[in-house]
Design an enzyme around this catalytic site. Structure first.
Site, PDB file in Angstrom:
ATOM      1  N   TYR A   4      -9.039  -6.781 -74.048  1.00 37.13           N
ATOM      2  CA  TYR A   4      -9.096  -8.244 -74.054  1.00 37.13           C
ATOM      3  C   TYR A   4     -10.409  -8.764 -74.658  1.00 37.13           C
ATOM      4  O   TYR A   4     -10.378  -9.563 -75.601  1.00 37.13           O
ATOM      5  CB  TYR A   4      -8.850  -8.797 -72.645  1.00 37.13           C
ATOM      6  CG  TYR A   4      -8.165 -10.142 -72.670  1.00 37.13           C
ATOM      7  CD1 TYR A   4      -6.784 -10.231 -72.715  1.00 37.13           C
ATOM      8  CD2 TYR A   4      -8.896 -11.315 -72.687  1.00 37.13           C
ATOM      9  CE1 TYR A   4      -6.146 -11.465 -72.767  1.00 37.13           C
ATOM     10  CE2 TYR A   4      -8.271 -12.548 -72.732  1.00 37.13           C
ATOM     11  CZ  TYR A   4      -6.898 -12.616 -72.771  1.00 37.13           C
ATOM     12  OH  TYR A   4      -6.277 -13.831 -72.831  1.00 37.13           O
ATOM     13  N   GLU A  53     -10.968 -12.075 -82.741  1.00 37.79           N
ATOM     14  CA  GLU A  53     -10.476 -13.425 -83.063  1.00 37.79           C
ATOM     15  C   GLU A  53     -11.650 -14.352 -83.396  1.00 37.79           C
ATOM     16  O   GLU A  53     -11.567 -15.167 -84.322  1.00 37.79           O
ATOM     17  CB  GLU A  53      -9.676 -13.995 -81.887  1.00 37.79           C
ATOM     18  CG  GLU A  53      -8.327 -13.298 -81.685  1.00 37.79           C
ATOM     19  CD  GLU A  53      -7.577 -13.822 -80.471  1.00 37.79           C
ATOM     20  OE1 GLU A  53      -7.854 -14.937 -80.013  1.00 37.79           O
ATOM     21  OE2 GLU A  53      -6.694 -13.098 -79.968  1.00 37.79           O
TER      22      GLU A  53
HETATM   23  C1  LIG Z   1      -5.524 -27.464 -74.300  1.00 37.88           C
HETATM   24  C2  LIG Z   1      -5.507 -26.445 -75.361  1.00 37.88           C
HETATM   25  C3  LIG Z   1      -5.839 -25.113 -74.820  1.00 37.88           C
HETATM   26  C4  LIG Z   1      -5.935 -24.138 -75.918  1.00 37.88           C
HETATM   27  C5  LIG Z   1      -6.410 -22.873 -75.347  1.00 37.88           C
HETATM   28  C6  LIG Z   1      -6.880 -21.975 -76.378  1.00 37.88           C
HETATM   29  C7  LIG Z   1      -7.777 -20.976 -75.738  1.00 37.88           C
HETATM   30  C8  LIG Z   1      -7.770 -19.767 -76.494  1.00 37.88           C
HETATM   31  C9  LIG Z   1      -8.103 -18.592 -75.628  1.00 37.88           C
HETATM   32  C10 LIG Z   1      -7.796 -17.379 -76.368  1.00 37.88           C
HETATM   33  C11 LIG Z   1      -7.797 -16.172 -75.500  1.00 37.88           C
HETATM   34  C12 LIG Z   1      -6.602 -15.296 -75.860  1.00 37.88           C
HETATM   35  C13 LIG Z   1      -7.053 -14.061 -76.505  1.00 37.88           C
HETATM   36  C14 LIG Z   1      -5.923 -13.070 -76.677  1.00 37.88           C
HETATM   37  O1  LIG Z   1      -5.119 -13.536 -77.722  1.00 37.88           O
HETATM   38  C15 LIG Z   1      -6.530 -11.782 -77.044  1.00 37.88           C
HETATM   39  C16 LIG Z   1      -5.621 -10.627 -76.825  1.00 37.88           C
HETATM   40  O2  LIG Z   1      -4.480 -10.666 -76.482  1.00 37.88           O
HETATM   41  S1  LIG Z   1      -6.413  -9.152 -77.062  1.00 37.88           S
HETATM   42  C17 LIG Z   1      -5.300  -7.889 -76.576  1.00 37.88           C
HETATM   43  C18 LIG Z   1      -5.385  -7.614 -75.087  1.00 37.88           C
HETATM   44  N1  LIG Z   1      -4.682  -8.631 -74.377  1.00 37.88           N
HETATM   45  C19 LIG Z   1      -4.302  -8.474 -73.085  1.00 37.88           C
HETATM   46  O3  LIG Z   1      -4.534  -7.484 -72.462  1.00 37.88           O
HETATM   47  C20 LIG Z   1      -3.525  -9.603 -72.452  1.00 37.88           C
HETATM   48  C21 LIG Z   1      -2.074  -9.334 -72.502  1.00 37.88           C
HETATM   49  N2  LIG Z   1      -1.350 -10.385 -71.816  1.00 37.88           N
HETATM   50  C22 LIG Z   1      -1.099 -10.371 -70.521  1.00 37.88           C
HETATM   51  O4  LIG Z   1      -1.473  -9.464 -69.828  1.00 37.88           O
HETATM   52  C23 LIG Z   1      -0.242 -11.478 -69.946  1.00 37.88           C
HETATM   53  O5  LIG Z   1       0.538 -12.064 -70.906  1.00 37.88           O
HETATM   54  C24 LIG Z   1      -1.001 -12.580 -69.185  1.00 37.88           C
HETATM   55  C25 LIG Z   1      -1.398 -13.674 -70.152  1.00 37.88           C
HETATM   56  C26 LIG Z   1      -2.241 -12.096 -68.493  1.00 37.88           C
HETATM   57  C27 LIG Z   1      -0.039 -13.127 -68.144  1.00 37.88           C
HETATM   58  O6  LIG Z   1       0.320 -12.136 -67.189  1.00 37.88           O
HETATM   59  P1  LIG Z   1       1.221 -12.550 -65.943  1.00 37.88           P
HETATM   60  O7  LIG Z   1       0.578 -13.651 -65.181  1.00 37.88           O
HETATM   61  O8  LIG Z   1       2.601 -12.802 -66.417  1.00 37.88           O
HETATM   62  O9  LIG Z   1       1.147 -11.302 -64.981  1.00 37.88           O
HETATM   63  P2  LIG Z   1       2.121 -10.039 -64.807  1.00 37.88           P
HETATM   64  O10 LIG Z   1       2.291  -9.350 -66.090  1.00 37.88           O
HETATM   65  O11 LIG Z   1       1.593  -9.238 -63.676  1.00 37.88           O
HETATM   66  O12 LIG Z   1       3.500 -10.695 -64.365  1.00 37.88           O
HETATM   67  C28 LIG Z   1       3.649 -11.314 -63.083  1.00 37.88           C
HETATM   68  C29 LIG Z   1       5.019 -10.956 -62.511  1.00 37.88           C
HETATM   69  O13 LIG Z   1       6.024 -11.494 -63.336  1.00 37.88           O
HETATM   70  C30 LIG Z   1       6.794 -10.459 -63.939  1.00 37.88           C
HETATM   71  N3  LIG Z   1       6.955 -10.767 -65.351  1.00 37.88           N
HETATM   72  C31 LIG Z   1       6.105 -11.452 -66.133  1.00 37.88           C
HETATM   73  N4  LIG Z   1       6.581 -11.514 -67.386  1.00 37.88           N
HETATM   74  C32 LIG Z   1       7.756 -10.854 -67.378  1.00 37.88           C
HETATM   75  C33 LIG Z   1       8.736 -10.571 -68.359  1.00 37.88           C
HETATM   76  N5  LIG Z   1       8.573 -10.968 -69.641  1.00 37.88           N
HETATM   77  N6  LIG Z   1       9.817  -9.856 -67.992  1.00 37.88           N
HETATM   78  C34 LIG Z   1      10.001  -9.431 -66.710  1.00 37.88           C
HETATM   79  N7  LIG Z   1       9.105  -9.674 -65.727  1.00 37.88           N
HETATM   80  C35 LIG Z   1       8.006 -10.375 -66.056  1.00 37.88           C
HETATM   81  C36 LIG Z   1       5.985  -9.183 -63.761  1.00 37.88           C
HETATM   82  O14 LIG Z   1       6.782  -8.037 -63.683  1.00 37.88           O
HETATM   83  C37 LIG Z   1       5.248  -9.454 -62.469  1.00 37.88           C
HETATM   84  O15 LIG Z   1       6.126  -9.190 -61.372  1.00 37.88           O
HETATM   85  P3  LIG Z   1       5.630  -8.271 -60.145  1.00 37.88           P
HETATM   86  O16 LIG Z   1       4.423  -8.971 -59.579  1.00 37.88           O
HETATM   87  O17 LIG Z   1       6.803  -8.219 -59.220  1.00 37.88           O
HETATM   88  O18 LIG Z   1       5.291  -6.936 -60.724  1.00 37.88           O
END
Ligand SMILES: CCCCCCCCCCCCC[C@@H](O)CC(=O)SCCNC(=O)CCNC(=O)[C@H](O)C(C)(C)COP(=O)(O)OP(=O)(O)OC[C@H]1O[C@@H](n2cnc3c(N)ncnc32)[C@H](O)[C@@H]1OP(=O)(O)O
Length: 336
Positions: free
Chosen positions: A260, A267
Site C-alpha cells: 500500500y 502514484e
Molecule cells: C472527496 C474526494 C475524495 C477523493 C479521495 C482520493 C484519495 C486518494 C487516496 C488514494 C489512496 C489509494 C491508493 C491505492 O490506489 C494504492 C494501491 O492500491 S497500492 C496496492 C496495495 N493496495 C492494497 O493493499 C489495498 C487493496 N484494497 C483493499 O484491501 C480493499 O479494497 C479495501 C479498500 C481496504 C476495502 O476492504 P474491505 O473494507 O472491503 O475489507 P475486507 O476485504 O476485509 O472485506 C470485509 C468483508 O466483506 C467481504 N467482502 C468484501 N468485498 C467482497 C467481495 N467483493 N466479494 C465477497 N465478499 C467481499 C469480505 O469477505 C469480508 O467479510 P468477512 O469479514 O466475513 O471475512
C-alpha cells in the site's frame, strides 16, 4: 461431574445445517455423525457450570458424515453438509422438537431469504472471478515481459496492459456500490477512496496524457495494484463459497503492509511527473478573465490531490490494520 444436555441452536441453508452449542471453553470434544445421527460429547462450562455435556440428533434427511466444528471461548459451532441441496421443513426426524433445541436467530433465514443469499453469493463470486482473471492476466503478462525484456518492458507497459486495466478498474466501481446495497459487510468509504484514487491516476494522470504513458512509473503503479488483487479476489471467491485457505487469508491481510505505501508512493511520483506536462499543455486548466491572468492551472488540483492521497493512505492503512487485527484476533480466540 454429571452429564447434562446443553442448549443447542440451529439454522439452515440449502446446502448446510449450522448448530451452535452453548458451552464455553469446551474440551475433549467428540462429535460424529453415524447413520444420520449426530452424537456430541464434550466438557465445558454451560448453564449449570463445569460439566460433561452430550446430546444426539437424528436428522430429517441424509447428511454427509464429515462435519466441521470450531470451538470458541463462548460456544461450539458445528457445520453439517446436507447430502442433497434442498430446504428442510424441520431439523429432526422426530416431529416433536427436542426441548434443548431452538432456532438460532443470529443466522436464521427463511427459504426465500436463503435463496436470495445464494443468488447474491453467486453474483459476488462471478464478479470476483472476473476481477481475479483480469488482474492475474495483468500480473503474469507484466512478469513475463519483465523476464524477457528486462527494463525495456517498463516503457510500454501502458500500451500492452491499459485495455485490461481500464476494464478492471471501471468494473471496480461495483465495489463502492456493493456495501451500499448491503451485499458485503463493510463500509463504503475505504472502497470509495481506493476506486476514486486509482481511477484518477489511471484515467486522468496516465490515460489522458500521452507523455506519461511511456514512463517507467506506469509499470510500478500497475504492478503494485495487481500484486495485491491476485490475492484479494480469490480470498473473496473462497469466502463466497464459505471456504477458507489460511495461507491466502494471511496474504490478503498482510501484504498490503509493504504494497500500500509503495503503491501510493508510485502514484505520487506519477502525479508529480505529470505536473509540468499539465502546466505546459494547459490541458484541463481553466481560462480566466484577462484581468485575473491567463490560466488557472490544473497543477493546483494535483497539489491538493497529493495531500488527499496521503490522507487517503492514512485512512485506508488504519482501516486495513483494524481489519487485520480483527481477523487474526478472532482466529486466535477461536483456536483456544
Ligand atoms: C472527496 C474526494 C475524495 C477523493 C479521495 C482520493 C484519495 C486518494 C487516496 C488514494 C489512496 C489509494 C491508493 C491505492 O490506489 C494504492 C494501491 O492500491 S497500492 C496496492 C496495495 N493496495 C492494497 O493493499 C489495498 C487493496 N484494497 C483493499 O484491501 C480493499 O479494497 C479495501 C479498500 C481496504 C476495502 O476492504 P474491505 O473494507 O472491503 O475489507 P475486507 O476485504 O476485509 O472485506 C470485509 C468483508 O466483506 C467481504 N467482502 C468484501 N468485498 C467482497 C467481495 N467483493 N466479494 C465477497 N465478499 C467481499 C469480505 O469477505 C469480508 O467479510 P468477512 O469479514 O466475513 O471475512
Amino acid at each position: 461431574m454429571q452429564t447434562l444436555t446443553p442448549a443447542v441452536f440451529w439454522a439452515q441453508r440449502h446446502g448446510e445445517i449450522y448448530l451452535r452449542v452453548e458451552i464455553s471453553d469446551a474440551k475433549s470434544l467428540d462429535i460424529s455423525v453415524q447413520e444420520n445421527i449426530l452424537h456430541f460429547r464434550g466438557q465445558g462450562h454451560g448453564a449449570k457450570g463445569e460439566n460433561e455435556y452430550e446430546f444426539s440428533l437424528e436428522f430429517l434427511k441424509p447428511v454427509k458424515p464429515e462435519i466441521k466444528h470450531k470451538s470458541t471461548q463462548r460456544q461450539v459451532n458445528i457445520t453439517v453438509r446436507k447430502q442433497e441441496h434442498c430446504w428442510w421443513d424441520r431439523l429432526t426426524m422426530q416431529e416433536k422438537k427436542p426441548l434443548f433445541l431452538a432456532p438460532d436467530f443470529d443466522r436464521w433465514l427463511d427459504e426465500s431469504d436463503a435463496e436470495m443469499e445464494l443468488k447474491e453469493k453467486g453474483y459476488l463470486f462471478m464478479y470476483n472471478l472476473v476481477q481475479f482473471l483480469g488482474f492475474s492476466w495483468i500480473f503474469v503478462n507484466m512478469t513475463v515481459r519483465l523476464f524477457i525484456l528486462g527494463q525495456d518492458s517498463f516503457y510500454d507497459t501502458f500500451h500492452t496492459i491499459a485495455d485490461v486495466m481500464y476494464f478492471c478498474q471501471m468494473l471496480a466501481v461495483i465495489e463502492v456500490i456493493n456495501p451500499a446495497l448491503g451485499l458485503v459487510k463493510t463500509g463504503m468509504m475505504p472502497a470509495f477512496i481506493q476506486v476514486t484514487g486509482r481511477n484518477f491516476i489511471l484515467f486522468v494522470i496516465i490515460g489522458s496524457l500521452e507523455e506519461m504513458q511511456n514512463k517507467p512509473v506506469v509499470f510500478f503503479v500497475f504492478y503494485l495494484w495487481s500484486a495485491i488483487e491476485i490475492f484479494r479476489y480469490p480470498f473473496y471467491m473462497l469466502a463466497c463459497i464459505d471456504t477458507e485457505w489460511k495461507t491466502l487469508t494471511w496474504l490478503r491481510y498482510t501484504i498490503w503492509m509493504p504494497l500500500y505505501p509503495l503503491g501510493v508512493l508510485a502514484e505520487a511520483v506519477a502525479v508529480i511527473q505529470s505536473i509540468p506536462i499539465f502546466d505546459e499543455s494547459k490541458f484541463l486548466s481553466i481560462r480566466l478573465p484577462e484581468a485575473m491572468g491567463s490560466f488557472l492551472s490544473f497543477s493546483y488540483v494535483l497539489q491538493l490531490y497529493l495531500l488527499l492521497m496521503f490522507l487517503g493512505l492514512f485512512f485506508n492503512f488504519r482501516h486495513l490494520y483494524k481489519l487485520r487485527r480483527r481477523k487474526f484476533r478472532t482466529k486466535k480466540r477461536k483456536a483456544n
